[in-house]
Design a protein around this motif. Structure first.
Motif, PDB file in Angstrom:
ATOM      1  N   ARG A   1      -6.103  -7.024  -1.583  1.00 49.23           N
ATOM      2  CA  ARG A   1      -7.238  -6.403  -0.895  1.00 49.23           C
ATOM      3  C   ARG A   1      -6.755  -5.479   0.222  1.00 49.23           C
ATOM      4  O   ARG A   1      -7.223  -4.338   0.354  1.00 49.23           O
ATOM      5  CB  ARG A   1      -8.158  -7.485  -0.333  1.00 49.23           C
ATOM      6  CG  ARG A   1      -9.415  -6.931   0.333  1.00 49.23           C
ATOM      7  CD  ARG A   1     -10.447  -8.021   0.564  1.00 49.23           C
ATOM      8  NE  ARG A   1      -9.923  -9.118   1.358  1.00 49.23           N
ATOM      9  CZ  ARG A   1      -9.684 -10.347   0.885  1.00 49.23           C
ATOM     10  NH1 ARG A   1      -9.903 -10.624  -0.393  1.00 49.23           N
ATOM     11  NH2 ARG A   1      -9.208 -11.291   1.675  1.00 49.23           N
TER      12      ARG A   1
ATOM     13  N   ARG B   1      -5.122  -2.331  -1.409  1.00 43.45           N
ATOM     14  CA  ARG B   1      -6.084  -1.403  -2.022  1.00 43.45           C
ATOM     15  C   ARG B   1      -6.829  -0.611  -0.958  1.00 43.45           C
ATOM     16  O   ARG B   1      -7.028   0.605  -1.104  1.00 43.45           O
ATOM     17  CB  ARG B   1      -7.079  -2.178  -2.891  1.00 43.45           C
ATOM     18  CG  ARG B   1      -6.482  -2.711  -4.176  1.00 43.45           C
ATOM     19  CD  ARG B   1      -7.457  -3.581  -4.935  1.00 43.45           C
ATOM     20  NE  ARG B   1      -8.629  -2.831  -5.386  1.00 43.45           N
ATOM     21  CZ  ARG B   1      -9.633  -3.393  -6.059  1.00 43.45           C
ATOM     22  NH1 ARG B   1      -9.610  -4.690  -6.338  1.00 43.45           N
ATOM     23  NH2 ARG B   1     -10.655  -2.671  -6.451  1.00 43.45           N
TER      24      ARG B   1
ATOM     25  N   ALA C   1       0.818  -1.212   0.000  1.00 44.48           N
ATOM     26  CA  ALA C   1       0.000   0.000   0.000  1.00 44.48           C
ATOM     27  C   ALA C   1       0.854   1.264   0.000  1.00 44.48           C
ATOM     28  O   ALA C   1       0.506   2.259  -0.647  1.00 44.48           O
ATOM     29  CB  ALA C   1      -0.928   0.003   1.214  1.00 44.48           C
TER      30      ALA C   1
ATOM     31  N   ILE D   1      -8.021   2.100  -8.103  1.00 47.50           N
ATOM     32  CA  ILE D   1      -6.965   1.096  -7.982  1.00 47.50           C
ATOM     33  C   ILE D   1      -7.583  -0.250  -8.342  1.00 47.50           C
ATOM     34  O   ILE D   1      -8.484  -0.738  -7.654  1.00 47.50           O
ATOM     35  CB  ILE D   1      -6.385   1.065  -6.555  1.00 47.50           C
ATOM     36  CG1 ILE D   1      -5.832   2.447  -6.177  1.00 47.50           C
ATOM     37  CG2 ILE D   1      -5.288   0.005  -6.449  1.00 47.50           C
ATOM     38  CD1 ILE D   1      -5.392   2.554  -4.729  1.00 47.50           C
TER      39      ILE D   1
ATOM     40  N   SER E   1      -6.070   3.350  -0.789  1.00 47.49           N
ATOM     41  CA  SER E   1      -7.218   4.209  -1.105  1.00 47.49           C
ATOM     42  C   SER E   1      -7.552   5.134   0.050  1.00 47.49           C
ATOM     43  O   SER E   1      -7.831   6.326  -0.136  1.00 47.49           O
ATOM     44  CB  SER E   1      -8.438   3.353  -1.458  1.00 47.49           C
ATOM     45  OG  SER E   1      -8.205   2.585  -2.619  1.00 47.49           O
TER      46      SER E   1
ATOM     47  N   ARG F   1      -7.121  -4.322 -10.438  1.00 49.73           N
ATOM     48  CA  ARG F   1      -6.233  -5.379 -10.905  1.00 49.73           C
ATOM     49  C   ARG F   1      -6.232  -5.410 -12.423  1.00 49.73           C
ATOM     50  O   ARG F   1      -7.229  -5.098 -13.078  1.00 49.73           O
ATOM     51  CB  ARG F   1      -6.665  -6.727 -10.349  1.00 49.73           C
ATOM     52  CG  ARG F   1      -6.491  -6.830  -8.851  1.00 49.73           C
ATOM     53  CD  ARG F   1      -7.019  -8.122  -8.290  1.00 49.73           C
ATOM     54  NE  ARG F   1      -6.263  -9.281  -8.781  1.00 49.73           N
ATOM     55  CZ  ARG F   1      -6.362 -10.494  -8.250  1.00 49.73           C
ATOM     56  NH1 ARG F   1      -7.162 -10.708  -7.227  1.00 49.73           N
ATOM     57  NH2 ARG F   1      -5.661 -11.487  -8.726  1.00 49.73           N
TER      58      ARG F   1
END
Length: 268
Positions: A227, A230, A197, A246, A234, A248
């Motif tokens: 997960r 993101r 992240a 964001i 975010s 995949r």
């Protein structure tokens, strides 16, 4: 027009043929040889076995920073014995066709921008987590202007640790003493996702894209890491007013091959 495209990573090589410059007809995967002469023989043998006619154009991606003429690798951390080898000259001589080389992640970014998760966006950021971490930015369908290359994996994210040191596949194996595919613990992947992240946040703030695409072999196999990354990235970006999506990637390990086809059709 018969086009040969390839995507060379630190672990695997993907090679393909296209008879029309738009679709892939024959695709093969191989382990990446540690030396360029061995890889050259592999590519030539593939063409001898699989190409029904003369090759008219060659476009491929290589892992690292290319020299000014895009003829050889100037720096290749994952393939040091490839540095300085005449890759473009050797392939042009073998196939008697024009050859264009690009960074592998630049081609992945182009592929996703033109045929994958970045379609319809003006500004696309791309991060790929495989053996190491690479990335690039595409603006209006073309590689963004740059002086030397895009190397987001080498940003410092934790003291003296780089993004690749914490999240790249080779570093994960060294850090946890297991191959990434063998790590089953969600807690471990959430921890790696927190580091991921930070790199996503930084790259997004440097590039300010409309969409940030996450790709590469580690991303495709580790949904818990993605997960966690993101959610945290975010949340951090919203604090500064960033509205980037964001997502995949959609093309998987063929993103670089589709990016190579894009360059074969036009200068991007």
């Amino acid at each position: 027009m018969s086009v040969l495209v390839f995507d060379i990573g630190g672990t695997n090589i993907r090679i393909a043929l296209s008879s029309n410059g738009r679709t892939l007809n024959v695709v093969r995967h191989f382990r990446t040889p540690r030396t360029w002469p061995a890889a050259r023989r592999l590519i030539i043998d593939f063409v001898k076995r699989c190409a029904p006619s003369k090759i008219h154009r060659v476009v491929g991606g290589v892992p690292g920073m290319l020299d000014a003429k895009h003829a050889a690798l100037r720096v290749a951390f994952c393939l040091p014995r490839w540095e300085g080898r005449p890759i473009r000259r050797d392939l042009a001589s073998a196939f008697r066709a024009p050859v264009r080389l690009e960074n592998d992640c630049v081609l992945g970014a182009l592929g996703e921008a033109h045929a994958g998760a970045g379609r319809g966006y003006r500004s696309v950021g791309y991060l790929a987590v495989g053996t190491g971490i690479g990335g690039a930015k595409v603006v209006r369908g073309k590689i963004d202007e740059h002086a030397d290359g895009f190397e987001p994996g080498h940003q410092i994210v934790n003291g003296r640790k780089t993004f690749s040191d914490l999240v790249g596949g080779t570093s994960i194996k060294r850090r946890w003493r297991r191959d990434p595919a063998a790590i089953r613990s969600p807690a471990v992947w959430r921890r790696i996702g927190r580091d991921f992240a930070v790199g996503i946040r930084n790259a997004t703030m440097f590039w300010s894209p409309e969409v940030m695409i996450l790709s590469g072999s580690v991303v495709s196999r580790q949904p818990v890491m993605v997960r966690e990354a993101r959610i945290r990235a975010s949340r951090a970006l919203r604090r500064f007013g960033y509205r980037v999506k964001i997502v995949r990637g959609r093309l998987g390990d063929r993103a670089g091959l589709y990016g190579a086809l894009t360059l074969a059709k036009k200068r991007a």
